[in-house]
Design an enzyme around this catalytic site. Structure first.
Site, PDB file in Angstrom:
ATOM      1  N   SER A 103      50.457   7.130  53.256  1.00  0.00           N
ATOM      2  CA  SER A 103      49.723   7.833  54.311  1.00  0.00           C
ATOM      3  C   SER A 103      48.933   6.844  55.161  1.00  0.00           C
ATOM      4  O   SER A 103      49.141   6.740  56.358  1.00  0.00           O
ATOM      5  CB  SER A 103      48.807   8.915  53.734  1.00  0.00           C
ATOM      6  OG  SER A 103      47.894   8.385  52.796  1.00  0.00           O
ATOM      7  N   TYR A 470      40.840   2.669  43.444  1.00  0.00           N
ATOM      8  CA  TYR A 470      40.765   1.211  43.452  1.00  0.00           C
ATOM      9  C   TYR A 470      41.846   0.701  42.505  1.00  0.00           C
ATOM     10  O   TYR A 470      41.586   0.067  41.492  1.00  0.00           O
ATOM     11  CB  TYR A 470      39.396   0.717  42.995  1.00  0.00           C
ATOM     12  CG  TYR A 470      38.253   0.997  43.942  1.00  0.00           C
ATOM     13  CD1 TYR A 470      38.484   1.402  45.246  1.00  0.00           C
ATOM     14  CD2 TYR A 470      36.931   0.859  43.524  1.00  0.00           C
ATOM     15  CE1 TYR A 470      37.427   1.663  46.114  1.00  0.00           C
ATOM     16  CE2 TYR A 470      35.868   1.106  44.386  1.00  0.00           C
ATOM     17  CZ  TYR A 470      36.128   1.511  45.681  1.00  0.00           C
ATOM     18  OH  TYR A 470      35.078   1.767  46.538  1.00  0.00           O
TER      19      TYR A 470
END
Length: 555
Positions: A103, A470
């Protein structure tokens, strides 16, 4: 430069032909499959396309994953409607083709657009970026390819009293951000971004387009924080907008390193997670080379959003955190959308909304990020140990990013969504190092691992928790084809990201994608994956500046 680009394009093209030959024609069959509907054409880029490199590199955020040796997709599908995503999934399943879905391109290990050891197709959601706001019920449908900045910009046009608790960096894609939970400057008031998702449209492993009612609550639970690339492709999300005051206040404070800096950071740990939930105060300690022969410069940067006027936040800070010495000139009053443009501008202006639409990354280098959660304040002695490591020879720019939870985060159960790090985890930590050259990879990667190991006694344990947005392959991984050798192996990293929720995620995966079509090096495995492999079935078908770069705040 043009010669280099042409050379890389040639290498990619030759690799494409080599892969096609070795893959028994499945790639050609796949391409014919996804392009066989003339009435509903889909944009496809292959290495022979003139736009292939520009499309591929447009949202590559980490140059560690864009070199000539980095595996490239044999095709990039650019869907502009949900049926295109459905077609891509069905054709991939039927022809045994591996999928990666991107995305915004902020996956810290490049897993959204790189696959090793297998030919793969990239489904790039960038053209699926519409934002539709319903002011009657204060919700918004947002397609996964939209950026956070595009969402904020549209909210600024459509409504003045509502916002969304999303991330800081404007070019982060909504799809990946929400898939991993997502936090922002209103996390202490309204929780994680996924705590405010009320519906979604998902293309599942069978190519069906399902919403919350038809997918069921188990899958709806899993997609809201269970990590991207495991359960299906979320085409769009329905967001519950949250009320914001007409005037909010942002403030920043930078302090060059001195003998009181450790005291400031230590005090931050005691204050930031406990203060008024309308107030977010992030802290960032940065060390970098000041120039040739100029030595090392280190400093502390505080950045904040308060849902109210400047006079009130100054009073709150004087009573709770006087060490900052907050002054009126440090504060910027604005409306909420302008407050999102302020960090997007590098904390320069809150008046230019165009910063929200800029997809150019604030940094464009090589980096590595790792994460931890502190369950109690880190001692001053331990902090001094971090600062010593920040002055390591040969290391370029390093950051310790501290994010406060508390507030509303304490009111959510650890099982409400797959994101378990709530009341018992008041401080999120990111270690972030950047450098310029390929030759610096080994040293800088080693440095991040050494710092991460040093922190082990001072952070969460059993397991040592990590934030899935992360992404960090150092903590464990499936094999290159996205399949763990055992459930226990996957649990090494899965428990760090999801705690006890990992088991439920595996159950959902087994139910909705038993043949493991959606997979990567840290995707949730189905319990039957190893059985399918052994039985012979193809699972595939199955310079130093004192303004932060904010990459550690993006997600």
């Amino acid at each position: 430069m043009d010669n280099i680009i042409n050379y890389l394009n040639l290498v990619t093209l030759l690799l494409f032909f080599a892969i096609s030959d070795s893959f028994g024609g499945n790639l050609d069959d796949f391409l014919r499959c996804v392009s066989n509907d003339d009435s509903n054409p889909i944009l496809i880029n292959t290495p022979s396309s003139s736009t292939y490199s520009s499309v591929l590199n447009f949202t590559v955020r980490n140059l560690r994953f864009s070199g000539p040796d980095t595996p490239k997709p044999f095709a990039i599908i650019n869907p502009s409607q949900a049926s295109h995503v459905q077609g891509g999934v069905i054709c991939a399943k039927n022809h045994g083709v591996h999928i990666r879905v991107r995305s915004g391109g902020h996956d810290f290990e490049g897993l959204s657009y790189v696959a090793h050891g297998v030919p793969f197709v990239l489904i790039d959601m960038a053209k699926l970026n519409s934002v539709s706001v319903d002011t009657d019920d204060n919700t918004a449908w947002v397609e996964s390819g939209a950026s956070m900045g595009e969402l904020y910009y549209k909210l600024g046009l459509e409504t003045s009293g509502f916002g969304f608790p999303g991330g800081v960096q404007p070019n982060v894609g909504v799809g990946g951000f929400l898939s991993g939970g997502g936090y922002g400057l209103m996390v202490r008031k309204y929780g994680l971004a996924v705590d405010n998702v009320v519906d979604a449209q998902v293309v599942d492993a069978n190519g069906r387009l399902v919403d919350r009612d038809s997918m069921g609550e188990d899958l709806f639970w899993a997609i809201r924080g269970g990590g991207g690339g495991s359960f299906g492709i979320v085409v769009a999300w329905k967001l519950k907008l949250v009320p914001v005051p007409s005037i909010v206040t942002s403030f920043t404070a930078f302090r060059i390193w001195d003998q009181n800096s450790t005291n400031l950071v230590h005090k931050w740990q005691l204050v930031a997670p406990e203060i008024d939930e309308r107030l977010f105060i992030g802290a960032m300690v940065t060390a970098a080379n000041s120039g040739e022969g100029g030595g090392r410069i280190m400093g502390v940067f505080l950045y904040s959003l308060f849902l109210g006027r400047a006079e009130e936040v100054i009073s709150i800070m004087e009573n709770n955190f006087p060490e900052v010495g907050l002054r009126m000139e440090d504060c910027v009053e604005s409306n909420w959308v302008e407050s999102m443009a302020y960090p997007a501008s590098g904390f320069v202006t809150a008046k230019d909304m165009n910063f929200l639409l800029d997809r150019t990354p604030l940094t464009n280098g090589r980096y590595k990020t790792k994460s931890d959660y502190a369950t109690e304040p880190i001692s001053q002695t331990a902090l001094h140990g971090i600062w010593e490591r920040f002055n390591a020879k040969g290391i370029q720019t390093v950051q310790l990013v501290l994010i406060p939870y508390g507030g509303k985060m304490n009111k959510f159960s650890e099982t409400d969504t797959p994101s378990p790090h709530r009341a018992r985890y008041p401080i999120k930590i990111a270690y972030y190092v950047t450098w310029d050259t390929l030759e610096g990879d080994s040293r800088h990667l080693e440095w991040t691992r050494e710092l991460y190991d040093y922190m082990t006694p001072f952070v969460s344990k059993s397991p040592k928790a990590a934030y899935v947005n992360y992404r960090d392959l150092d903590i464990g991984r499936n094999n290159e084809e996205g399949i763990p050798t055992s459930y226990e192996e996957a649990g090494v990293w899965g428990l760090k990201y999801f705690g006890d929720n990992f088991e439920r995620l595996v159950e959902v995966k087994t139910k909705v994608d038993p043949y493991n079509l959606f997979r990567h090096e840290q995707s949730i495995p189905p319990v039957a994956a190893q059985v399918k492999i052994s039985s012979g079935n193809d699972v595939a078908c199955d310079k130093m500046e004192y303004l932060p770069n904010l990459i550690g705040l993006a997600m």
